[in-house]
Scaffold this motif. Structure first.
Motif, PDB file in Angstrom:
ATOM      1  N   ASN A  60       0.851  -1.188   0.000  1.00 25.65           N
ATOM      2  CA  ASN A  60       0.000   0.000   0.000  1.00 25.65           C
ATOM      3  C   ASN A  60       0.887   1.238   0.000  1.00 25.65           C
ATOM      4  O   ASN A  60       1.405   1.652   1.029  1.00 25.65           O
ATOM      5  N   GLU A 105       0.244   4.424  -0.412  1.00 22.23           N
ATOM      6  CA  GLU A 105      -0.208   5.596   0.337  1.00 22.23           C
ATOM      7  C   GLU A 105       0.047   5.415   1.838  1.00 22.23           C
ATOM      8  O   GLU A 105       0.504   6.330   2.519  1.00 22.23           O
ATOM      9  N   ALA A 106      -0.245   4.211   2.331  1.00 20.08           N
ATOM     10  CA  ALA A 106       0.008   3.953   3.752  1.00 20.08           C
ATOM     11  C   ALA A 106       1.496   4.083   4.045  1.00 20.08           C
ATOM     12  O   ALA A 106       1.895   4.609   5.084  1.00 20.08           O
ATOM     13  N   LEU A 142       2.368   7.770   4.228  1.00 19.32           N
ATOM     14  CA  LEU A 142       1.876   8.382   5.457  1.00 19.32           C
ATOM     15  C   LEU A 142       2.610   7.848   6.690  1.00 19.32           C
ATOM     16  O   LEU A 142       2.469   8.367   7.778  1.00 19.32           O
ATOM     17  N   SER A 143       3.379   6.774   6.517  1.00 18.48           N
ATOM     18  CA  SER A 143       4.204   6.284   7.615  1.00 18.48           C
ATOM     19  C   SER A 143       5.606   6.877   7.542  1.00 18.48           C
ATOM     20  O   SER A 143       6.499   6.462   8.275  1.00 18.48           O
ATOM     21  N   GLY A 144       5.812   7.802   6.616  1.00 19.19           N
ATOM     22  CA  GLY A 144       7.089   8.496   6.546  1.00 19.19           C
ATOM     23  C   GLY A 144       8.129   7.826   5.675  1.00 19.19           C
ATOM     24  O   GLY A 144       9.307   8.166   5.743  1.00 19.19           O
ATOM     25  N   ARG A 165      -4.557  16.842   7.252  1.00 20.32           N
ATOM     26  CA  ARG A 165      -3.611  16.248   6.299  1.00 20.32           C
ATOM     27  C   ARG A 165      -2.547  17.269   5.902  1.00 20.32           C
ATOM     28  O   ARG A 165      -1.385  16.924   5.716  1.00 20.32           O
ATOM     29  N   PHE A 175      -0.059  17.577   8.631  1.00 23.87           N
ATOM     30  CA  PHE A 175       0.790  16.386   8.656  1.00 23.87           C
ATOM     31  C   PHE A 175       1.721  16.314   7.429  1.00 23.87           C
ATOM     32  O   PHE A 175       2.600  15.465   7.356  1.00 23.87           O
ATOM     33  N   ILE A 225       6.572  13.545  10.811  1.00 24.01           N
ATOM     34  CA  ILE A 225       6.871  12.419  11.700  1.00 24.01           C
ATOM     35  C   ILE A 225       8.141  12.712  12.499  1.00 24.01           C
ATOM     36  O   ILE A 225       8.202  12.482  13.704  1.00 24.01           O
ATOM     37  N   PHE A 238      -0.199  10.187  12.458  1.00 24.82           N
ATOM     38  CA  PHE A 238      -1.484  10.396  11.788  1.00 24.82           C
ATOM     39  C   PHE A 238      -2.163   9.050  11.564  1.00 24.82           C
ATOM     40  O   PHE A 238      -1.585   8.147  10.974  1.00 24.82           O
ATOM     41  N   GLY A 248      -3.889   3.571   6.109  1.00 27.97           N
ATOM     42  CA  GLY A 248      -3.265   3.428   7.409  1.00 27.97           C
ATOM     43  C   GLY A 248      -2.329   2.242   7.535  1.00 27.97           C
ATOM     44  O   GLY A 248      -1.375   2.285   8.291  1.00 27.97           O
ATOM     45  N   TRP A 256       2.533   4.568  15.873  1.00 26.54           N
ATOM     46  CA  TRP A 256       2.886   5.943  16.256  1.00 26.54           C
ATOM     47  C   TRP A 256       3.415   6.024  17.685  1.00 26.54           C
ATOM     48  O   TRP A 256       4.293   6.837  17.976  1.00 26.54           O
TER      49      TRP A 256
END
Lengths: 330, 503
Positions: free
Chosen positions: A210, A212-213, A216-218, B300, B303, B329, B335, B344, B412
């Motif tokens: 994924n 995008e995930a 978003l996890s850097g 968003r 972030f 981060i 997030f 996610g 996180w």
């Protein structure tokens, strides 16, 4: 009451887990079993199969695609594909040959060729990320451009007159097995190590699962995508050197069609073109099984067209079995 | 009640459960030819479930459905189509690369002598479009149409299948104001043709503009059915909210400390503008707004997942530039996205890898991952957060929603985040798991960290937050403190109505 419900859930998960572990190990263990069955069958069917000479030949011929398939596996795990590896293989071989025949020391020639091939891969990775070009298209174009370039440099002629000491490596053996086989093992080991022990390896699985995930996890998507195509071209370039060793001359058309063989090995080995699935061990087994079908078929005098049909069926069969077991798992 | 002559749909005593969740508790609905019937209620009230039951997407557990007086069992959406039931879903479902005409006849292109009869395709499409006064060329490829035009095409396509009932599920969520007017004109045409319309929307002003009748649901139960003429927005909101707020939406509140985040004048053209907000240590800041209000987009941007055009972000007293999630981060922001499956989690990788995903740097020595530490970290969070998984090597896609969400939180926590942005953290997870997630909120706050909670479920956002920001169409309407929390007030603000009654 709450407690019994909890226990029930725990029990359910226990069963799910077993299925899952079986599924995870499923492709590798199944492939191992298939391989053993093949070996037993072929050694019974042909007394020439289990000879050192035949095995040597088999490993020698599989090593080249096998090396290139390591990088391809990573690209496939990242949910991409690299159709240019055959052309990169040709490029690397021809550059090494040209450097050697113009007097550059063997070692430096090899390094130069591998760097050159890797850079080509990096450029493709950059185009894929930056230009948002689908990997299939970017590397299809890359394949044509690179192969065209190789033909242009060489005038489509073979580059011959390589140093004897380099050519002698073709027959070099270690512990009775061809030296190229050990190079394959080293590249496989490197691939398996990267997949398991480095951040890059983990990131590639995460991106394939994924993107995008992962972002978003850097995770730096650009760096990893560029790196994975660079790494794929790196292994393809090493395969190009092995091809050069084997043939003793720089062949401009070397590696034509190898990209498909590498994809086939990875897919038979359990990799999914949707990404995040696949392993280096699986790809190794996939490559060996395909090679064994061809080798055994030749020994038994089976028509090579029929062998193609068998290999094709194997690829589809592997994916079907995989899909089915995944559905049952759900 | 007005006198309707021809009943088209009647649903009575409908029950539907998903596992332990009782989504519909004996609800009823009756719609007539030429009637525009609104279905309202908060998120989770059961509106969509009822519609999906009517359309054959879900099968009811109990109850009866009558179409024009005859009892039917709707087997699947195709069967629903044959019965004359059509639904225009929120996300436009249409083949973007085909022409309007092809979309109309998808799967049933008329043939003549073995070839597609294009003349008939475009002729008939044009007739349907004309009958609804929609000005779209049937030969146009759909992707060149505006969103509104695409929606019109979807509506026309639905009607074209000899519809008796058309359901609109949040049809205006993606439309601009003048496009909404266009939609209403079409609904009016449908009404005149004697088609029954079921209209689901959060925008009350629209409901009062076009609907004849309103049915209110709350927590899966039917509350009331009223004529639009006989009610007003206030009474409707009171019905939607009900009297009791469940005590499950509560956490221990902590004394807020120093300011950790301060945002000034944050704007993104066309999405949100001039947003000011601040967050303090050990505080939960709630963000409430309707779908499409821009609340997610604001967070968003903070972030670094999306860009912003203007504004200043200060973290822990220092102005910072955040250009990517990586930057955010590194500065201590975590997030948890709205869509955990799409954004996610890496579903095909393990619990272990997901928990470590944002923090591999910490267990790497000379480029090599310390596998022992990697496993130990994962084991620790599985234990601390009570993640129900058989092992840390389990693929995340095999976990339940609540446990998946805990994995994201673990990711996180493992990164030592100090500001946690939670976007709809409890959507689609069961009641027990919700409670456990709120316990984790308390842990986060007790450790001196802060939370931004985006939620469209009012009891949740009001029960959990220390302060609440209400967003309407990209603008901050107000910031409320706990003593100002009042469901009606928040809903009014979210609908763009500034309080005028009290003034």
């Amino acid at each position: 009451m709450m407690e019994t419900a909890m226990k029930k859930e725990q029990k359910k998960i226990g069963l799910l887990d077993k299925i899952n572990i079986f599924r995870k190990r499923h492709s590798e263990s199944t492939l191992g079993a298939i391989l053993i069955v093949f070996i037993i069958f072929l050694s019974l069917a042909s007394d020439r199969f289990l000879t050192l000479r035949n095995i040597s030949n088999l490993l020698r011929s599989t090593s080249i695609v096998g090396v290139a398939a390591v990088g391809m596996t990573f690209v496939i795990i990242s949910a991409g594909i690299d159709l240019s590896i055959g052309a990169v293989l040709g490029l690397s071989g021809v550059i090494a040959a040209l450097l050697m025949t113009s007097g550059v020391p063997i070692f430096l020639s090899v390094i130069g060729a591998v760097i050159c091939g890797t850079v080509v891969g990096i450029i493709q990775g950059w185009v894929i990320y930056k230009g948002n070009v689908p990997p299939f298209i970017a590397t299809l174009a890359g394949m044509m451009i690179i192969r065209g370039g190789v033909m242009l440099i060489t005038g489509a002629n073979m580059v011959s007159g390589l140093p004897k000491s380099f050519r002698s490596f073709a027959t070099a053996e270690f512990l009775g097995l061809p030296a190229v086989f050990f190079i394959w093992m080293v590249v496989l080991g490197l691939g398996a190590f990267i997949a398991k022990y480095t951040k890059f390896g983990r990131n590639i699985y995460a991106i394939g699962s994924n993107e995008e995930a992962a972002r978003l996890s850097g995770i730096n998507i650009k760096k990893n995508i560029v790196a994975v195509y660079g790494f794929c071209a790196f292994t393809a370039s090493i395969a190009g050197i092995l091809f050069l060793i084997r043939l003793g001359n720089g062949l401009p058309s070397a590696g034509t069609g190898y990209e498909m063989d590498a994809v086939a090995a990875a897919v038979v080995g359990g990799a999914s073109l949707m990404g995040a699935e696949g392993s280096i061990l699986g790809t190794f087994l996939g490559a060996i099984i395909i090679a064994m079908i061809r080798n055994g078929g030749n020994l038994l005098g089976i028509n090579s067209f029929i062998l193609n049909i068998i290999v094709g069926s194997l690829i589809v069969g592997a994916v079907l079995v995989d899909q089915k077991s995944k559905k049952q798992g759900k | 009640m007005r006198n309707w002559t021809h009943e088209v749909v009647r649903m009575t005593g409908i029950h539907k459960s998903f596992g332990s969740v009782h989504a519909l508790k004996g609800v009823k609905l009756q719609v007539h030819a030429g009637e525009v019937h609104a279905l309202v209620g908060e998120n989770g009230a059961g509106k969509s479930t009822l519609i999906k039951t009517l359309m054959g997407v879900h099968q009811k557990d109990q109850g009866e459905i009558y179409i024009e007086g005859k009892e039917v069992t709707v087997q699947d959406p195709i069967h629903a189509g044959q019965l004359g039931l059509g639904c225009v879903y929120q996300d436009v479902t249409i083949a973007r690369h085909l022409t309007v005409g092809e979309n109309f006849f998808l799967g049933k292109l008329p043939m003549r002598k073995g070839l597609v009869d294009w003349d008939t395709v475009y002729q008939k499409t044009k007739e349907t479009l004309d009958s609804l006064h929609i000005q779209v060329n049937p030969r146009e490829v759909v992707k060149y149409l505006s969103v509104a035009q695409q929606e019109m095409v979807v509506i026309a396509k639905t009607v074209h299948q000899d519809c008796k009932v058309v359901v609109f599920d949040e049809p205006t969520a993606l439309l601009a104001n003048e496009e909404v007017e266009e939609l209403f004109r079409i609904i009016d045409t449908l009404k005149k043709k004697g088609i029954a319309v079921i209209y689901i929307s959060h925008r009350l002003e629209e409901i009062f503009q076009i609907c004849d009748t309103i049915t209110v649901f709350k927590d899966g139960a039917w509350v009331n059915t009223v004529d639009t003429d006989e009610t007003d927005e206030d009474r409707l909101i009171a019905m939607m909210v009900g009297r009791t707020i469940e005590d499950m939406y509560s956490i221990e509140h902590y004394e807020p400390g120093d300011e950790v985040l301060n945002v000034k004048g944050l704007s993104r053209n066309g999405v949100f503008e001039n947003i000011d907000l601040n967050l303090r240590k050990s505080e939960v800041l709630g963000m409430f707004g309707l779908v499409g209000s821009g609340r997610t987009e604001i967070m968003r941007a903070i972030f670094g997942a999306d860009s912003y055009d203007e504004g200043i972000i200060e973290l822990f007293g220092q102005e910072v530039k955040i250009k990517s999630p990586q930057d955010a981060i590194a500065l201590g922001i975590g997030f948890l996205p709205e869509d955990r499956k799409e954004q996610g989690l890496s579903l095909s990788t393990s619990v272990k890898e997901n928990i470590n995903l944002a923090a591999y740097d910490r267990i790497i020595n000379k480029g090599i991952i310390n596998l022992r530490k990697e496993a130990a970290v994962a084991e620790r969070y599985v234990k601390d957060l009570l993640i129900k998984t058989p092992s840390i090597n389990q693929k995340v896609k095999n976990l339940s929603g609540g446990n998946q969400q805990k994995v994201v939180i673990g990711k996180w926590l493992n990164r030592d985040s100090r500001i946690f942005i939670f976007d709809e953290p409890t959507v689609g997870i069961d009641v027990g798991a919700k409670r456990e997630i709120f316990r984790l909120f308390e842990k986060i706050l007790a450790a001196g960290n802060s939370i931004v909670l985006i939620s469209s479920y009012l009891p949740e956002v009001m029960g959990i937050s220390d302060r609440l920001i209400v967003i309407h169409e990209g603008k901050k309407m107000d910031t409320l403190t706990r003593d100002q929390f009042e469901e009606e007030k928040v809903l009014r603000l979210a609908s763009g109505i500034k309080d005028s009654v009290e003034e």
